[in-house]
Every structure is written in C-alpha cells, then in structure tokens.
Write an enzyme that holds these catalytic residues in place. Structure first.
Site, mmCIF file in Angstrom:
data_model
loop_
_atom_site.group_PDB
_atom_site.id
_atom_site.type_symbol
_atom_site.label_atom_id
_atom_site.label_comp_id
_atom_site.label_asym_id
_atom_site.label_seq_id
_atom_site.Cartn_x
_atom_site.Cartn_y
_atom_site.Cartn_z
ATOM 1 N N TYR A 163 47.359 85.275 53.055
ATOM 2 C CA TYR A 163 48.198 85.063 51.895
ATOM 3 C C TYR A 163 46.893 85.846 50.831
ATOM 4 O O TYR A 163 45.945 86.152 51.444
ATOM 5 C CB TYR A 163 48.457 83.644 51.453
ATOM 6 C CG TYR A 163 49.432 83.196 52.507
ATOM 7 C CD1 TYR A 163 50.629 83.790 52.478
ATOM 8 C CD2 TYR A 163 49.314 82.063 52.977
ATOM 9 C CE1 TYR A 163 51.798 83.324 53.109
ATOM 10 C CE2 TYR A 163 50.372 81.421 53.941
ATOM 11 C CZ TYR A 163 51.508 82.161 53.920
ATOM 12 O OH TYR A 163 52.582 81.680 54.605
ATOM 13 N N GLN A 186 70.155 69.858 80.087
ATOM 14 C CA GLN A 186 69.446 71.118 80.165
ATOM 15 C C GLN A 186 68.015 71.089 79.693
ATOM 16 O O GLN A 186 67.391 72.150 80.092
ATOM 17 C CB GLN A 186 70.263 72.026 79.181
ATOM 18 C CG GLN A 186 71.627 72.294 79.697
ATOM 19 C CD GLN A 186 72.567 73.515 78.815
ATOM 20 O OE1 GLN A 186 71.960 74.400 78.346
ATOM 21 N NE2 GLN A 186 73.622 73.123 78.449
#
Length: 648
Positions: free
Chosen positions: A178, A425
């Site tokens: 930044y 899953q």
C-alpha cells in the site's frame, strides 16, 4: 488459566499500554461500514464478539484517512473527518465493556485499490507511475511533493481523531504494497525528490507520517507500525533492508512493530493458502526482534495454541497476531484459556468467505463459521419454541451444521449418513493437493454433533420409507450432488471416470495419459493430484482454467502450473468421447482429436434431489439444503445448514 499455554495469557506491554494478554486481532478488511464510511452496528457487533472471546487487543481494520483519494474499497470505514469520531467512540466503548484494548489501523492504498464500478472515486495515486499488482486499473498518477506533504498531515489528523474517539492505540499501515510501503520499496518508488532515491530518501514519507502521528497523539500514547519484512518479489523489500528500516522506526519513536510479509505481487504470501506450513512467517518477526528493543508482533497462518505458545516460548515474538483465525472463531482465546481446544473452529485458509467475498464487494463472513458478520442476529442461539423430532439426511458440511444447530436449540435430531464416515464432499476436497486443512472441518463438525447429542446413523441411507417410519416433524435433505456426466457420445465408456472417483480413491491412475475434461476448480485440483504419476492434459471451454477458483488460490495454482508439466487446452468445446480419448472443437470451430488412455470428467455436478422429491407433501416441514438444493461452495452449504437449523 490454561496451564500449558501460560505465555499466551500473560499481560503484555506496548509503550504505556498494558494489554491483558498476548493475543492481538490484526486488521482484516471487513466491508462492514456504511456506504458513506460510517461505523455500523454490524461492525460493532463483529469486533465486540472478538473482545468477548478473550482477544487482548482488537484492531479495527484499515481506516480511510483521505477520502476520496485514499479510498480502497466500498464500505471502508472512514476517520478523515471530525464527524466520524462519535461512531468510532461507540465501537471503542463496546470493546472496553469486555475489559479488552482496541486500536485502529490507518492506511492509504496508493496504487493497490479495488475497482470503482460507479466511477465516483478519482484515479489511483502512487509515489511513481507504476501500475499496481492486484487489479488492472491503469497507471497511477505520481503524487506531487505538495500532495505527499498534505497526506502526512492527514495521517496525523486521523490519529488525533482516533485518540479522541478513545482508541488505546493507533497502527500505521506500512506493509503489503500500500502507499506507505510503496514509498519504502525501490520496486515502486522511482522518485528523484526528497521522498525517493536511497533508503534514507524512501523512508522520508513513512518517518514524516510517524512524526505527524506522534505530534497529534502526544508522548506516551502507543503507536504501532505494521511493516513488511520481505515483499517476496524481485526488486522489492528484503529482510536485510527491513532490519535497517526497523531500527529507523524504533529510533523515530514507534512503540511496537507488527511484522508481516508480502505484497500484492506475492499475493499468496499476504493471504496464506492451505499448503503453507502453520506459522511459517514467524521467522521474519524473529529476525526483526533481534535488532530492536520494542515489542514485536508476528502474524500469518497461526491457527493452533501449540504453535502460538511455541513462538512466544522461543522468543520469536512478544505478541501473536491473528487475522483469519479470529474471523473463523472469535472465541479462540477464551476456548484456549478454558482448555476447550477441541471446540475451536479452526480456519482452513480457504479465503472464500473472507477475502473472496471482499473481492466481490460483499461484507466479510467465514465459510466454516456463518455467524461471522451476522453476530447481531446469530451470535446468541435462541431455544426452539417447541421441541421437534428432526430427521437430517446427509452428513456433509450442510447436514452436520443443520443437525448441530437444531440440536443445540432443543430439537431431537437424527442424522443419517450412508457412508461409514461423515464429511460428504469435504472429504473429496481434502484429498486434493495441499487441501488437507479441509479435514479439520469434518473433525470439528463430527465432535460438535456428538456434543450436541445428535443421533448419527452411519452406513444408513435414508429412504423415504425409512424416514417416514420414524414420523419426523421436520425433514432436512442434505444429500449433496453427483458428478455431471454430459449427454455426449462415449461419455459412458469404460475409459471415462469422474474426478470424484479419482479423489476418493475409488479409481487409481498411474502411468496413464490422462485427459481432464473441465478446467474449473475440481478439474485443476484433480489434474494436479494426478500430475506426479501421469501425463495430464486439461481441456477447458473457457479462455482460462481455474476461473471459478478463489483468487489467491488461483494465483498460487497458476504459479505451480508451469512446474507441473500439465498441458492446458482452452476455448475447446468437447464433442464426444471414444476409446482413444476425445474430440473437441477449437476456437476456430475445427474438430480436433486428443488422445488419452483415460478421461476424467470434471464438468460440474447436479443436485441429488430424489429423496426430497419423494418426501414432498408427506412431512409437515421439508427443507432441501446445500448441494442438494443447488451446487455451490462450502460457504453457502454451511450457511444454509445454519439458517435452516435456526428456522425450525
């Protein structure tokens, strides 16, 4: 007191401030502020829950000091005007109610900001006209000398407001590529005025900001600086250079250093992916700690109390910073202190509910803890008005969450799972390369349904007949999905298998010439799973593979792809399968044959709704959740399970 983790719960000192323990919630961007940047009740509830959970120092993320120029994303909290003080004061007061300390991070994105679809925000600015690494926003405008000086004053004014609002500490964000870090790094700072050149020149702006902040808050008020010890990119900051920077900051009067690493050019370092070793970045803090006397905080992929305590015991850092760890479980500190380690919701570093949603412009939540971001509505579990007999079918992430929540509310819950082991899953996902963290989710959910006294029927497939025989008041169908087999010639051939078969171990492939049909997340992870012992080609209809993958994991995968020797064919529409491979149309519309001894289908999934259809009209309350309702990510599955568990 947690006897084996005593260092974590010793008071710590940052300048004149005594922090109740060594746990620091580091700044994680949340998107919780209003569209005008005002503190919201959602934001207060979110941070308060982390204080309630025993975090000694809570840091409010990335406050804008210069609107609109310093804008990073929509719903960013602002502290650029005096009118913002009241909202911040309310947040601070709430944290203090729990006996914890609170700080605020002050920052400016420079060239690393999100796109602004509305076109309200002016173009990005930077030390030099060098494009950012995260979004293709064009070339930023170089700040003039006068503009740099004005930003220094704005940081100071923002710090003064933070003190007026009651914050115990301010943190200057000088990391992750930044604006302040852009001035510090030779990679992004090519100026030839007093703010550029050698390290001394490049440190002028950061040190001016620190001086302005100190002048605004006065002597004795704690100021922390977040620093990037290594940017992990060619030409960027290195540890050797940062050792010098750390001493310069200490001499300038900083009270502590929060040591991180990476920038958006090394995105998978800033936001750790699953394959990273826990606490791997702590060596950076340890090296900085060797050259300064002020306290040092380490941060990054620290999930377990054993690793956190070990870092303190080895003298690598004085404080432990937690970001996504506390996004996943706000009560991490309290659970450790009470020796309830098995109750910790352990972050899996999936980046789906946190970073993934932020990149979509949505507020932060957590894929494995749907209460995150919804604390005001869901933090308290309301007892059911009437206890009901509840049947849940399917012990995957959605089904186990629904069963857990319903049981905790007082319902009598039976959970049916046709496999011997629960997980659904999630078990397949955990089998993928570097995805073992998903296993901790299944372990956690299994422990919690047992504690909630859910009756788990393993190896029992719930049928309409068997479910109705138990006369349930409520039936929740969480039977998941099945792999999609395309309606194409040869799709049922003996040489064609599914990715689920491969990842589950049902089909083992070695020494084969494998074609993976589909280059989404499942296809890419399956291809990587097979690449070590097979020749692998991915065929994808879109212009790029991994387009549905969470951004950071996509970046990490694409970096690995070159070394995996996986061939990739894109913009290819499969026409048929045969015993020698498949036929596809290329982007020019020409038929092409591709040879392979095995074809692995990774072409999506379809809901498994047969049981839900069979039960329609036969039970008073019927819900279909998770992939059985609509195939999606685990974030949505667990949210739906929690929502329905609270609804009944």
């Amino acid at each position: 007191m947690a006897g084996s983790f005593k260092r974590l719960f010793e008071p710590g000192q940052i300048g004149t401030l005594t922090v109740p323990n060594r746990l620091v919630m580091t700044a994680v961007f949340d998107n919780f502020a209003s569209e005008t940047g005002t503190v919201t009740q959602r934001q207060i509830d979110y941070y308060a829950e982390r204080a309630k959970g025993g975090t000694g120092l809570v840091t409010v993320a990335y406050a804008n000091v210069d609107y609109p120029g310093g804008w990073v994303a929509h719903n960013q909290v602002r502290i650029d005007e005096d009118s913002r003080i009241t909202g911040h004061h309310e947040l601070v007061d709430t944290i203090h109610d729990y006996g914890m300390k609170v700080g605020i991070q002050l920052g400016h994105p420079g060239k690393e900001r999100f796109p602004d679809p509305a076109g309200i925000i002016p173009g990005a600015v930077a030390p030099s006209p060098i494009p950012g690494d995260i979004f293709p926003l064009g070339t930023p405008r170089e700040l003039s000398t006068d503009e740099v000086a004005a930003l220094v004053r704005k940081f100071g004014a923002a710090a003064g407001r933070a003190k007026a609002a009651g914050y115990d500490i301010v943190e200057i964000h000088g990391a992750h590529g930044y604006l302040i870090a852009e001035f510090m790094s030779a990679r992004s700072n090519k100026r030839n005025d007093r703010y550029g050149g050698d390290l001394k020149g490049r440190m002028t702006f950061p040190l001016d900001v620190l001086a302005a902040v100190r002048a605004a808050v006065g002597p004795g008020y704690p100021v922390v600086y977040r620093i990037c010890a290594d940017e992990f990119v060619p030409g960027g900051l290195t540890l050797d250079e940062t050792r010098v920077i750390a001493r310069m900051l200490e001499e300038a009067g900083v009270d502590a250093l929060n040591v991180s690493g990476g920038c958006y050019g090394s995105m998978a370092v800033v936001f750790d992916t699953m394959e990273k070793e826990e606490g791997w970045r702590s060596y950076l803090a340890a090296e900085i700690k060797k050259v300064v006397k002020v306290p040092v905080c380490t941060v990054g992929n620290i999930r377990s109390p054993e690793v956190a305590e070990g870092i303190l015991a080895e003298g690598k850092a004085d404080f432990i910073g937690f970001g996504r760890t506390l996004v996943a479980d706000p009560h991490w500190g309290r659970k450790v202190k009470e020796n309830r380690i098995d109750d910790i919701i352990r972050c899996v570093s999936c980046n789906q509910g946190c970073l993934g949603r932020i990149f979509q412009g949505l507020y932060l939540t957590c894929s494995i803890n749907p209460v995150t971001g919804r604390e005001g509505r869901w933090a308290k579990m309301e007892p059911a008005a009437k206890a009901k007999k509840v049947a849940v079918v399917g012990a995957g992430p959605a089904g186990m969450e629904a069963a857990r929540v319903a049981a905790l509310r007082g319902h009598k819950v039976t959970l049916y799972e046709r496999e011997r082991k629960p997980g659904g899953q999630a078990k397949l996902v955990a089998a993928g390369p570097g995805k073992a963290n998903w296993g901790s989710l299944t372990e956690y959910q299994s422990r919690q349904i047992a504690k909630a006294k859910v009756a788990l029927k393993r190896g029992r497939e719930g049928t309409a007949k068997s479910i109705l025989a138990t006369a349930p008041d409520v039936c929740i169908i969480a039977t998941g999905a099945v792999p999609r087999v395309p309606d194409l010639p040869g799709a049922g051939g003996a040489n064609v298998v599914t990715a689920w078969d491969v990842l589950s171990g049902k089909v083992k492939l070695k020494g084969e010439k494998v074609i993976v049909a589909g280059g989404g997340t499942v296809g890419c992870e399956t291809a990587e799973f097979l690449a070590g012992s097979n020749e692998v080609t991915i065929v994808e209809m879109l212009p790029a593979v991994a387009s549905d993958m969470e951004m950071v994991h996509m970046v990490a995968f694409m970096m690995r792809l070159a070394g995996l020797k996986i061939r990739v064919i894109t913009e290819a529409v499969i026409q048929s399968f045969n015993s020698k491979g498949l036929v596809y149309k290329d982007k020019e519309g020409r038929d092409q044959s591709l040879e392979g001894s095995k074809v692995v289908l990774a072409m999506g999934s379809v809901p498994s709704r047969a049981l839900a259809e069979a039960l329609k009209g036969k039970v008073s309350e019927l819900y279909c959740i998770g992939d059985a309702n609509q195939p999606a990510k685990i974030t949505e599955a667990i949210y739906e399970g929690s929502r329905v568990g609270r609804l009944i």
